[in-house]
Design an enzyme around this catalytic site. Structure first.
Site, short mmCIF file in Angstrom:
data_model
loop_
_atom_site.label_atom_id
_atom_site.label_comp_id
_atom_site.label_asym_id
_atom_site.label_seq_id
_atom_site.Cartn_x
_atom_site.Cartn_y
_atom_site.Cartn_z
N MET A 30 0.83 -1.20 0.00
CA MET A 30 0.00 0.00 0.00
C MET A 30 0.88 1.26 0.00
SD MET A 30 -3.43 -0.99 2.02
CE MET A 30 -2.85 -0.77 3.68
N HIS A 37 9.34 -3.26 3.37
CA HIS A 37 8.97 -3.48 1.96
C HIS A 37 10.23 -3.74 1.12
CE1 HIS A 37 5.59 -0.59 3.21
NE2 HIS A 37 4.96 -1.72 2.92
N GLY A 147 5.09 -10.22 4.06
CA GLY A 147 5.81 -10.08 5.33
C GLY A 147 5.13 -10.85 6.45
N LYS A 149 5.17 -9.89 9.34
CA LYS A 149 4.60 -8.88 10.23
C LYS A 149 3.07 -8.99 10.21
CE LYS A 149 3.22 -4.56 10.86
NZ LYS A 149 2.38 -3.85 9.95
N GLN A 153 -2.53 -12.35 7.62
CA GLN A 153 -2.72 -12.07 6.19
C GLN A 153 -1.94 -13.08 5.34
OE1 GLN A 153 -2.61 -7.97 4.32
NE2 GLN A 153 -0.49 -8.56 3.99
N VAL A 176 10.95 -7.06 9.51
CA VAL A 176 12.07 -6.13 9.69
C VAL A 176 11.68 -5.14 10.80
CG1 VAL A 176 13.52 -4.38 8.59
CG2 VAL A 176 12.75 -6.38 7.29
#
Ligand code: AMP
Length: 253
Positions: A30, A37, A147, A149, A153, A176
């Site tokens: 996004m 990213h 990711g 993170k 998802q 990260v």
């Protein structure tokens, strides 16, 4: 680096001799690109002949209009960073380009998507899965990078790819973090200096040996609002709010 706002032009490029027969690594985002990213883009660069990045702030996954409005948008800078990272093509369409159906059609999952973030953000994962499916169909990548993170998802996208026999492999990439442990996130730029100071205790509490209830209590005491601290799928997940900004993280349980 080619930049496509038009889906029609992207599809022409995708069918062209420039792309045919070359392996594609895809990183959907996004925007408001940060080192998290970039780590996905670097891995895609190492493992594929072509790297495709998408930048699209997807309205259908935002259940809170204020959150959508406040979401950082830094397209010019993102394109510079993408160029430096060796991206070959960027897909950054407008809503009407990506949703010619105006979101009449959607993809949903009936189980994991209802838990954790799904319980606190109704419709969120319908929006995520729908936009990822649209992007997967357009890009037809060999591999797509996600990711850890956003671990819930990642699990849902991987499950979707398996359920629908998609040809795109879903590759998980390590979270990260900032030097103080806070997981990098586009929303971190929205934190006030005080909130940012406090935010660093979130990952520390999450990975402490305490029980989920004890972690929630400790975070509440420090001034966080706590959506959930919960263990599932061998991981400990957490979502908190601080100064109006929602942060999520997860660690191995
Ligand atoms: P977003 O732009 O926040 O939708 O994220 C796009 C992709 O980057 C998703 O696969 C995220 O999981 C991934 N990502 C975001 N933050 C990080 C991070 N700190 N470390 C690794 N990947 C990340």
């Amino acid at each position: 680096m080619r930049v496509f706002e038009s889906v029609r032009e992207w599809r022409e490029f995708r069918r062209s001799g420039e792309v045919a027969g070359r392996s594609i690594g895809f990183v959907p985002t996004m925007g408001a690109l940060h080192e998290g990213h970039l780590s996905l883009l670097q891995r895609a660069r190492r493992e594929n002949e072509l790297v495709v990045l998408s930048i699209f702030v997807n309205p259908t996954q935002f259940n809170d209009p204020g959150d959508l409005k406040a979401y950082p948008r830094t397209l010019e800078r993102d394109l510079e960073r993408a160029r430096e990272a060796g991206v070959d093509a960027v897909l950054c369409p407008e809503f009407a380009e990506l949703y010619p159906d105006a979101y009449r059609y959607k993809l949903s999952e009936a189980s994991l998507s209802q838990l954790l973030c799904g319980r606190h953000r109704p419709g969120h994962f319908d929006g995520v899965l729908t936009v990822v499916m649209k992007l997967f169909m357009l890009v037809r990548a060999d591999r797509a990078y996600f990711g850890e993170k956003d671990y819930q998802q990642y699990l849902l996208v991987k499950g979707m790819a398996e359920a629908f026999f998609l040809e795109t492999g879903v590759v998980p990439c390590q979270t990260v973090r900032e030097s103080d442990g806070l997981a990098m996130s586009s929303r971190n730029t929205l934190l006030s200096p005080e909130a940012r100071g406090l935010a660093k205790t979130f990952p520390g509490e999450l990975s402490s040996g305490k029980s989920p209830d004890q972690v929630a209590a400790a975070l509440l005491e420090q001034g966080f609002e706590v959506d959930y601290i919960e263990e599932r799928e061998g991981r400990r997940f957490g979502a908190v709010r601080i100064g109006g900004v929602r942060l999520i993280d997860n660690v191995r349980a």
